[in-house]
Scaffold this motif. Structure first.
Motif, PDB file in Angstrom:
ATOM      1  N   MET A  36      32.321  -8.938   9.700  1.00  0.00           N
ATOM      2  CA  MET A  36      32.664 -10.887  10.063  1.00  0.00           C
ATOM      3  C   MET A  36      33.032 -11.411   9.674  1.00  0.00           C
ATOM      4  O   MET A  36      33.815 -12.434  10.375  1.00  0.00           O
ATOM      5  N   ASP A  37      34.613 -11.168   8.803  1.00  0.00           N
ATOM      6  CA  ASP A  37      35.293 -11.257   8.024  1.00  0.00           C
ATOM      7  C   ASP A  37      36.363 -11.971   9.463  1.00  0.00           C
ATOM      8  O   ASP A  37      37.634 -12.682   9.866  1.00  0.00           O
ATOM      9  N   LYS A 176      27.473 -14.723  14.342  1.00  0.00           N
ATOM     10  CA  LYS A 176      27.003 -13.947  13.155  1.00  0.00           C
ATOM     11  C   LYS A 176      26.428 -13.648  12.867  1.00  0.00           C
ATOM     12  O   LYS A 176      25.540 -12.559  12.278  1.00  0.00           O
ATOM     13  N   ALA A 177      24.430 -14.744  13.452  1.00  0.00           N
ATOM     14  CA  ALA A 177      23.720 -13.938  12.657  1.00  0.00           C
ATOM     15  C   ALA A 177      23.282 -12.661  13.765  1.00  0.00           C
ATOM     16  O   ALA A 177      22.239 -11.999  13.053  1.00  0.00           O
ATOM     17  N   LEU A 178      23.342 -12.732  15.145  1.00  0.00           N
ATOM     18  CA  LEU A 178      23.166 -11.325  15.779  1.00  0.00           C
ATOM     19  C   LEU A 178      24.255 -10.419  14.974  1.00  0.00           C
ATOM     20  O   LEU A 178      22.684  -8.938  14.930  1.00  0.00           O
ATOM     21  N   VAL A 179      24.988 -10.448  14.658  1.00  0.00           N
ATOM     22  CA  VAL A 179      26.259  -9.725  14.232  1.00  0.00           C
ATOM     23  C   VAL A 179      24.802  -8.647  12.986  1.00  0.00           C
ATOM     24  O   VAL A 179      24.989  -7.406  12.952  1.00  0.00           O
ATOM     25  N   TYR A 270      26.955 -14.750   4.305  1.00  0.00           N
ATOM     26  CA  TYR A 270      27.853 -15.357   5.833  1.00  0.00           C
ATOM     27  C   TYR A 270      26.830 -15.658   6.575  1.00  0.00           C
ATOM     28  O   TYR A 270      26.927 -17.053   6.873  1.00  0.00           O
ATOM     29  N   LEU A 271      25.415 -16.432   6.117  1.00  0.00           N
ATOM     30  CA  LEU A 271      24.169 -17.429   6.621  1.00  0.00           C
ATOM     31  C   LEU A 271      24.393 -18.680   5.764  1.00  0.00           C
ATOM     32  O   LEU A 271      24.386 -19.708   6.986  1.00  0.00           O
ATOM     33  N   ARG A 272      24.023 -18.453   4.645  1.00  0.00           N
ATOM     34  CA  ARG A 272      24.665 -19.704   3.703  1.00  0.00           C
ATOM     35  C   ARG A 272      26.089 -20.073   4.006  1.00  0.00           C
ATOM     36  O   ARG A 272      26.066 -21.386   4.099  1.00  0.00           O
ATOM     37  N   GLU A 273      27.112 -19.489   4.249  1.00  0.00           N
ATOM     38  CA  GLU A 273      28.195 -20.382   4.907  1.00  0.00           C
ATOM     39  C   GLU A 273      27.845 -21.080   6.274  1.00  0.00           C
ATOM     40  O   GLU A 273      28.619 -22.138   6.745  1.00  0.00           O
TER      41      GLU A 273
END
Length: 372
Positions: A36-37, A176-179, A270-273
């Motif tokens: 993700m990063d 990002k959501a898919l990953v 990550y989803l919050r961000e």
């Protein structure tokens, strides 16, 4: 006994695909934070799950080209989706039936060679977004939008769904959501897919089994319920009163707690961000603010942590995805992991056939029907 708590903590197979160790999720050895990063693309992650290593530039280009060349669905499949687009049908039932139909139309569906399985895998992976976007638009009375081979996986889906090219932020958010949803060790649908694969049946049957399993509300569908809750709280106007009433009546608050994670769901932050970035300064910011209020209340009163479903609800809504198809987006991502596990099962296969623990009566005497 394991069956009394849903086989909790029972080891059912060996895998190199993904792991959850000490509340950390990894794909083929790469911690989710590492992917993700560094903004790994979903296509890279699919390749990683299927091949257990990240692709080189040449490998990735070839893989992406293969996926894009297979985005389109046939007129027959689109007609089947149209027939199923009536409102009363469950979206996951439509996806289940349509994926099964792909196997009917693929003349090589019964070929389980490595080459044929790979071709089937590419076709399934590439066509899932087109099936889902086509269904979503037909259900709303809109004309389907043809896929664009010049767009990546996430961008192409949003384009087909909304009829316009998405912004870079929107593409990043969906990517990002898919990953984050791509694989998750031996969850219910993945286990179901591996059990089916262990019989040496075709890949379409395995994925259909997985979709049927994901359809159940105890596995998929939680983020849909989360957005229903957000909508209800916005109508009621008081987060604390709403949640207290639900908790007092023993109702489950969706999007909190997890069967495996104890202290945190590593995917949630990550989803919050992304939810915050997508809504900041817009009228949709209300959804993010409500989510923060709910999170704070649940943490303070119940000590519960949000899971991956909680903020994904806001992300999907802001991307123009109706809550009724949230679980289809889950499937669109998780099929990458399902396929990886199906292929792994096939390479070193042994029929998965556990035993049951019989707890009924024994040694009963048969009484002729005239004397019962």
């Amino acid at each position: 006994m394991g069956e009394e708590n849903g086989l909790k903590d029972q080891i059912a197979c060996n895998t190199r695909i993904s792991s959850i160790i000490d509340d950390d999720l990894s794909y083929a050895g790469y911690n989710i934070s590492e992917l993700m990063d560094n903004n790994a693309s979903f296509e890279e992650v699919i390749y990683l799950l299927w091949n257990l290593h990240l692709p080189t530039q040449i490998e990735l280009k070839h893989f992406v080209d293969e996926l894009r060349a297979n985005y389109a669905i046939s007129d027959a499949v689109e007609q089947c989706i149209l027939i199923q687009s009536r409102r009363h049908l469950h979206p996951m039932s439509v996806l289940r039936s349509t994926v099964s139909l792909l196997g009917v139309y693929n003349i090589n569906a019964e070929d389980n060679s490595v080459e044929a399985t790979y071709e089937q895998s590419i076709q399934l992976m590439a066509k899932m977004p087109t099936i889902i976007a086509t269904f979503a638009r037909l259900r709303m009375g809109l004309t389907p939008v043809e896929p664009r081979e010049d767009l990546g996986f996430a961008a192409n889906f949003l384009y087909m769904l909304n009829g316009e090219e998405p912004t870079p932020l929107q593409v990043t958010a969906l990517n990002k959501a898919l990953v984050l949803h791509a694989d998750h060790e031996l969850n219910a649908s993945t286990f179901a897919a591996r059990v089916t694969a262990s019989t040496l049946t075709d890949i379409y049957s395995c994925v259909t089994t997985a979709i049927g399993t994901l359809k159940g509300p105890l596995h998929g569908g939680a983020n849909e319920k989360v957005f229903d809750m957000l909508r209800e709280i916005r109508e009621h106007g008081n987060t604390e009163v709403y949640l207290k009433e639900k908790l007092d009546s023993q109702e489950k608050i969706m999007g909190f707690g997890h069967r495996v994670y104890k202290t945190q769901d590593p995917r949630e932050k990550y989803l919050r961000e992304m939810a915050q970035q997508l809504t900041q300064g817009t009228e949709d910011e209300v959804w993010f603010n409500l989510s923060c209020e709910i999170e704070a209340y649940m943490k303070n009163t119940k000590g519960l942590i949000p899971n991956v479903d909680f903020y994904s609800a806001t992300v999907y809504h802001v991307l123009g995805i109706d809550s009724s198809i949230f679980t289809l987006i889950f499937a669109m991502s998780r099929v990458s992991g399902w396929i990886a596990h199906i292929q792994e099962q096939q390479k070193n296969n042994k029929l998965i056939r556990p035993r049951s623990h019989y707890i009924g009566q024994l040694n009963l005497e048969y009484i002729p029907i005239g004397k019962r």
